[in-house]
Enzyme design. Structure first.
Site, PDB file in Angstrom:
ATOM      1  CG  ASP A 558      -1.952  -1.263   0.874  1.00 39.92           C
ATOM      2  OD1 ASP A 558      -1.818  -1.952   0.280  1.00 39.92           O
ATOM      3  OD2 ASP A 558      -3.152  -1.154   1.794  1.00 39.92           O
ATOM      4  CD  GLU A 822      -4.206  -4.474   9.250  1.00 37.49           C
ATOM      5  OE1 GLU A 822      -4.167  -3.991   8.083  1.00 37.49           O
ATOM      6  OE2 GLU A 822      -4.748  -3.816  10.201  1.00 37.49           O
TER       7      GLU A 822
END
Length: 852
Positions: A558, A822
Site C-alpha cells: 500500500d 494485523e
C-alpha cells in the site's frame, strides 16, 4: 502435452452510466465513505448495483480448466456444511449457490437503557475474546466468546453428521465474572435459520419478492423441541431439510420481509422502536403464529433471566422423510451422540497438532499454536456471486462477471471477511501443512475465477454477505491491476510435499493447474511491464490520489514509498522478484510432470528474470537494492492548505495549495475556480503535508525496507552473491530494520519512517512489523543458512535470533490480549490495528514448526 486454454481475450464494457465517483481526498472523502456504509446498510445503493448487474455484459472466464470438477465426490459431500460465514460470531451454511441454507446466532442485552445487539464480527464491540481455539477445517470446531460489556461468556461448538447429512451445534451461555453485574432484564439469545439467495446480492430491499413460493420454512414442534421443515431445494437434495432447536420459552418471529441480508437490521429496527425502560428489561420480538408459512427466514428468541450455565442444542438434518425420524436423530445427539463425536474429533485434533508442533513444546505455547491454526481453518468461508469490474479501456465503465463460487480463508473476520488474492497464498501455506486437500480445494476455486486473459481480481466481493460489508465505490475491481502471485509459493509447497512423500496423489490436479499457472504468468508478463520494457511495475498508482506518496495498492504494500512521481516507466523490485520466483516454480512443476518443453522454457525465464535483479535494481553507490523511477531523493516535506476548487457546473475537488502563493492560480484546469479554504474542525485551516521534490530525475528510489530484501526473501540470489552481506547488514542494524520483535517495514533512517500518507492516514508499511514479511525473511534466511556458502553461518545465526524474537512477541501479545493482530509496533512490539487478524499473522504456526 499441455492442454490449450481457450477463451475470449476481451470483456465488453457496460454502456450504462458510470457509477458515482467519490471525492479523492480530505474530509469530504471520509463523509462519502460514511454515507456509503450507511447507505449500504439501508439498501439505498442497491438500485445502482441492480442496474449494473442487469445491463453489463459478462466478462468471460477462462474456459476448460476443470479444476473444481476434479474434486472427489466423497470429499465434496463431506464439505457440504461448515462454519463458512466468517463475518459473524457464529454461523453455519451449506456450500451451495446461489441458493443456500444458513443459520446463526445473535445475542443482546440492556446496557444503561440502550439495547446492545451482537451478530456481525465488529472490532467496535470490544469483545475480550473470540475466535476458534479448535477447528480442523472439516468436521468440528469450538470457540469461546467473552463479551466483557455484557459480563457474558458464550461457547459455540459444532460437529458435522457423516457425509452430507447435516450438523449439530451446541451453544452455552454463562456469566463471565461472578463478581460483576449480570445485565438487568437478562440476556437475549437469537437463533435464526434462512434460505439465502445470493442472486439477490444486487437487489434493493424494495425490489425483493416478498411472497416467495419456494424455500419456505414451516414450523413443527414435539416433545420439548421447536422445529422447522423445508421442502427440498435445487442446490441441496431431493429430501426435506429439518432444523431442531429447544422449545423452552422461545419466541418465534417470522415475516415475509425477512432475509438473511436484513435480519440483523430488522431486529435492530424493532429494538429502536421499542420503548426504553431504563436499565430494566429487553424487548421480545413480536410473536408469529405457530405453523405460519411464508418466510425464507425465521428467528427464535430465548431469554436468559438469571446467571448460570444455559445450553442450546441446534441440529440440521438433510434426508429424513418424517418428523419422528428427525426428532430421534436430534435427541440422540443431544443426550450422548454429540459429546461422543466432539470428544473423538477433539482428541484427533490434539494428536495431529502434537505432530505439527511437537510434544516437547510447552503446553501453553502449544495452545497458542493451536489457536493460530484453528483461527485460519475456522475463518474459511464460502460465497457465490459476481465480481463487478472496471473496464481496462474505460475506467468509468463496468462489466459484471459470471456468477461463481469461492471457498477461501479470510484475513480478518471483523474488517476483511472475504477473499484477498495475495493474502490467500500465505493462508494456504498454513492450511497445506495441516490438510493439503483443503488447499487443493481453495486453489481450485481461486483459479476458476481467472478471466480469459489470465487476470484474477485481487479482492473477491461475492454474494450477499460480502457485498453488504463493502462501500459501493470499493466494489468494482480494476482489470489492469495485479497482486503478488503468492499462490506460486503454495504450489511449490504442494510439489515439495509430493516429492518428499513420493506420492502422485495431487498429480492429476497439478497437471490441470500447470497450463493455468502459465496463463497467469503470461498475464503478468504482458500487462505489468513499463513503457520502456525494462523490468516490471505495479500498475494503478495515481498522482492525484491526494497522498504524500501515491499508493501502490496492487503491490500489497500500500503506502510503502515508491518513486516521487508516478510514471509509466517505473521499475518495482518486488514485482520482478515475484515473477522470477513464479517462473522457477513453473519450471520445477513442469519438470516433475514430464512437460519438458515447458520446463525448458520456464527454466530459461527464471534464470533470465533473476539475472535482471542486479543490473536493474542494485545501487552500487548505496550498496542496496532499490526501485527505480522518476524520483527525488533530496526533497522536503512542507505544509499545504486544502482548498475547494470547482468547474463552474457544480463539480468540486479539494486541492492542496502553497499558502505563500495565490490559490486561484493553483486550481487544476479541470476545476479552475477557487472557492474557499477548508477548515480543520478546530477553528483553523485544514492542512496537508506534501513532498516537494527537488532535482527530480530517473534514478534509484533510495529507501531501505522490505522491498530491498525481496531478492534474499524469495531466494533469488546465489549463496555467494556479493550483495547478500549488505542485506544481512541492513536487516540486523537497529537503525535500519532490526528490532527486538521482528524486522520493521522501512528503515528508521527513511524520511517516510512513521510518516502519515495523508491527515489521519496512519503509517501502514512505514515502520510497523508485518508477520507475512517476517515469514518470507525467515524463509530466505533458513534457505541461505542451510545452503553451503560464505554467508551460511551468519544467515543461520540471524535466522535463529529473528525466529525466536517474532514467536516470543506474538505469544506475549496473545497472552495479554487474546488476539493476533494485523501488525505490531516496531517500538514496543504491541499489536496494532485490526484484530483478531487470523490471516497471515497465523504464519507463526509455520515459524514454530520451522516449516519453510
Amino acid at each position: 502435452m499441455l492442454r490449450s486454454l481457450v477463451g475470449s481475450e476481451m470483456c465488453i464494457r457496460d454502456r450504462s452510466k458510470p457509477n458515482p465517483t467519490p471525492p479523492k481526498t480530505g474530509s469530504s472523502a471520509m463523509a462519502w465513505i460514511a454515507f456509503a456504509v450507511m447507505a449500504l446498510a439501508l439498501g439505498l445503493l442497491a438500485p445502482i448495483f441492480t442496474r449494473v448487474s442487469a445491463q453489463a455484459q459478462q466478462c468471460p472466464l477462462l474456459s476448460d480448466k476443470q479444476l473444481l470438477s476434479s474434486l472427489p465426490d466423497d470429499y465434496n459431500r463431506s464439505m457440504l456444511w461448515g462454519s463458512y460465514r466468517p463475518n459473524v460470531y457464529f454461523g453455519m451454511r451449506s456450500r451451495t449457490g446461489p441458493g443456500a441454507v444458513a443459520a446463526g446466532i445473535m445475542w443482546g442485552f440492556n446496557q444503561k437503557g440502550s439495547y446492545v445487539l451482537r451478530h456481525q464480527c465488529e472490532q467496535s464491540d470490544g469483545l475480550g475474546k473470540y475466535g476458534w481455539d479448535k477447528h480442523d477445517g472439516m468436521q468440528f470446531g469450538h470457540q469461546q466468546i467473552q463479551d466483557t460489556t455484557g459480563n457474558l461468556e458464550i461457547n459455540t461448538s459444532f460437529v458435522k453428521r457423516p457425509g452430507a447429512a447435516g450438523w449439530h451445534a451446541r451453544i452455552s451461555a454463562n456469566q463471565l465474572n461472578p463478581k460483576s453485574t449480570w445485565p438487568k432484564g437478562g440476556v437475549a439469545i437469537f437463533v435464526y435459520l434462512s434460505h439465502l439467495d445470493d442472486s439477490e446480492a444486487h437487489t434493493s430491499q424494495d425490489q425483493l419478492d416478498l411472497n416467495p413460493s419456494s424455500n419456505l420454512w414451516s414450523t413443527v414442534s414435539s416433545d420439548g423441541f421447536t422445529g422447522f421443515r423445508s421442502e427440498p431445494t435445487v442446490e441441496l437434495s431431493e429430501s426435506p431439510i429439518w432444523f431442531m432447536a429447544p422449545q423452552g420459552r422461545a419466541q418465534l418471529w417470522s415475516t415475509p420481509q425477512l432475509r438473511l441480508q436484513n435480519v440483523e437490521q430488522q431486529i435492530r429496527s424493532y429494538l429502536d422502536k421499542s420503548p426504553k425502560s431504563g436499565n430494566e428489561g429487553f424487548p421480545l420480538l413480536p410473536p408469529a403464529e405457530r405453523g405460519e408459512v411464508g418466510s425464507r427466514t425465521v428467528v427464535l428468541q430465548y431469554m436468559i433471566q438469571d446467571p448460570g450455565l444455559h445450553q442450546f442444542d441446534l441440529g440440521l438434518m438433510l434426508g429424513p422423510a418424517d418428523l419422528d425420524t428427525s426428532l430421534n436423530l436430534h435427541r440422540d445427539m443431544v443426550h450422548h451422540g454429540y459429546h461422543t463425536a466432539f470428544t473423538k474429533h477433539s482428541v484427533e485434533f490434539d494428536n495431529r497438532s502434537n505432530q505439527l508442533f511437537g510434544t516437547s513444546s510447552d503446553a501453553s505455547e502449544r495452545r497458542f499454536g493451536e489457536y493460530a491454526l484453528s483461527a485460519v481453518l475456522g475463518g474459511m468461508g464460502y460465497w457465490h456471486g459476481s465480481t463487478i469490474e472496471k473496464s481496462g479501456t474505460d475506467p468509468s465503465g463496468t462489466v459484471t462477471a459470471k456468477s461463481v463460487p469461492l471457498f477461501s480463508a479470510v484475513p480478518c473476520r471483523p474488517f476483511f471477511p472475504r477473499g484477498f488474492l495475495w493474502d490467500e497464498g500465505f493462508h494456504q501455506l498454513i492450511v497445506s501443512a495441516w490438510d493439503p486437500r483443503l488447499t487443493v480445494d481453495v486453489l481450485s476455486h481461486w483459479f476458476e475465477l481467472m478471466r480469459s486473459d489470465g487476470w484474477i481480481p485481487r479482492e473477491q466481493i461475492l454474494g450477499i454477505e460480502a457485498i453488504t460489508r463493502v462501500p459501493q465505490e470499493f466494489v468494482a475491481q480494476s482489470r489492469g491491476h495485479a497482486n503478488p502471485p503468492t499462490f506460486f509459493l503454495v504450489v511449490h509447497k504442494i510439489l515439495q510435499q509430493s516429492k518428499k512423500a513420493n506420492t502422485k496423489t495431487n498429480k492429476p490436479f497439478l497437471e490441470k493447474l500447470l497450463p493455468v499457472l502459465i496463463k497467469w504468468f503470461g498475464w503478468f508478463e504482458s500487462s505489468q511491464q513499463p513503457a520502456d520494457g525494462r523490468g516490471y511495475m505495479w500498475r494503478g498508482r495515481d498522482s492525484g490520489d491526494g497522498k504524500l506518496n501515491a499508493m501502490t495498492l496492487s503491490s500489497g504494500l500500500d503506502d510503502y514509498p515508491r518513486a516521487s512521481v508516478p510514471t509509466p516507466n517505473e521499475r518495482h523490485l518486488d514485482m520482478l522478484c515475484w515473477l522470477a520466483r513464479a517462473a522457477g516454480v513453473i519450471h520445477d512443476l513442469a519438470s516433475w510432470l514430464g512437460e519438458d518443453q515447458a520446463a525448458i522454457e520456464f527454466g530459461e525465464k527464471s534464470r533470465s528474470l533473476a539475472a535482471l535483479i542486479v543490473p536493474l535494481h542494485w545501487n552500487d553507490d548505496e550498496q542496496m537494492f532499490h526501485d527505480w523511477g522518476h524520483h527525488s531523493n533530496t526533497g522536503s516535506f512542507e505544509k499545504r492548505v486544502v482548498v475547494q476548487c470547482d468547474d463552474g457546473e457544480g463539480g468540486g475537488v479539494q486541492v492542496a495549495v502553497d499558502p505563500k502563493r495565490d490559490p486561484h492560480s493553483q486550481c487544476p484546469l479541470s476545476h479552475p475556480n477557487f472557492k474557499w479554504p477548508l477548515g480543520d474542525g478546530r477553528g483553523g485551516l485544514l492542512q496537508r503535508e506534501q513532498y516537494v521534490a527537488r532535482d527530480t530525475a530517473a534514478r534509484f528510489v533510495e529507501h531501505v525496507g522490505y522491498v530491498s530484501l525481496f531478492p534474499m526473501m524469495l531466494r533469488l540470489l546465489a549463496p555467494d552473491a556479493p550483495q547478500l552481506p549488505a542485506l544481512l547488514d541492513a536487516l540486523t542494524d537497529p537503525q535500519e530494520l532490526w528490532t527486538r520483535w521482528g524486522i520493521r517495514s522501512i528503515s528508521k533512517k527513511s524520511s517516510y519512517y512513521q510518516r502519515e500518507n495523508a491527515p489521519g492516514d496512519a503509517p501502514y508499511w512505514r515502520g510497523p512489523i508485518w508477520i507475512n514479511l517476517q515469514y518470507l525473511a525467515l524463509s530466505g534466511l533458513h534457505h541461505y543458512g542451510h545452503t553451503e556458502g560464505p554467508f551460511q553461518e551468519r544467515s543461520l545465526t540471524i535466522y535463529n535470533k529473528l525466529r525466536k524474537n517474532v514467536i516470543r512477541n506474538l505469544y506475549r501479545v496473545w497472552n495479554k490480549t487474546n488476539f493476533l493482530w494485523e501488525q505490531y509496533s516496531d517500538t514496543t512490539g504491541a499489536g496494532q490495528r485490526a484484530h483478531p487478524f487470523n490471516g497471515w499473522s497465523s504464519l507463526v504456526v509455520l515459524m514454530m514448526s520451522e516449516d519453510f
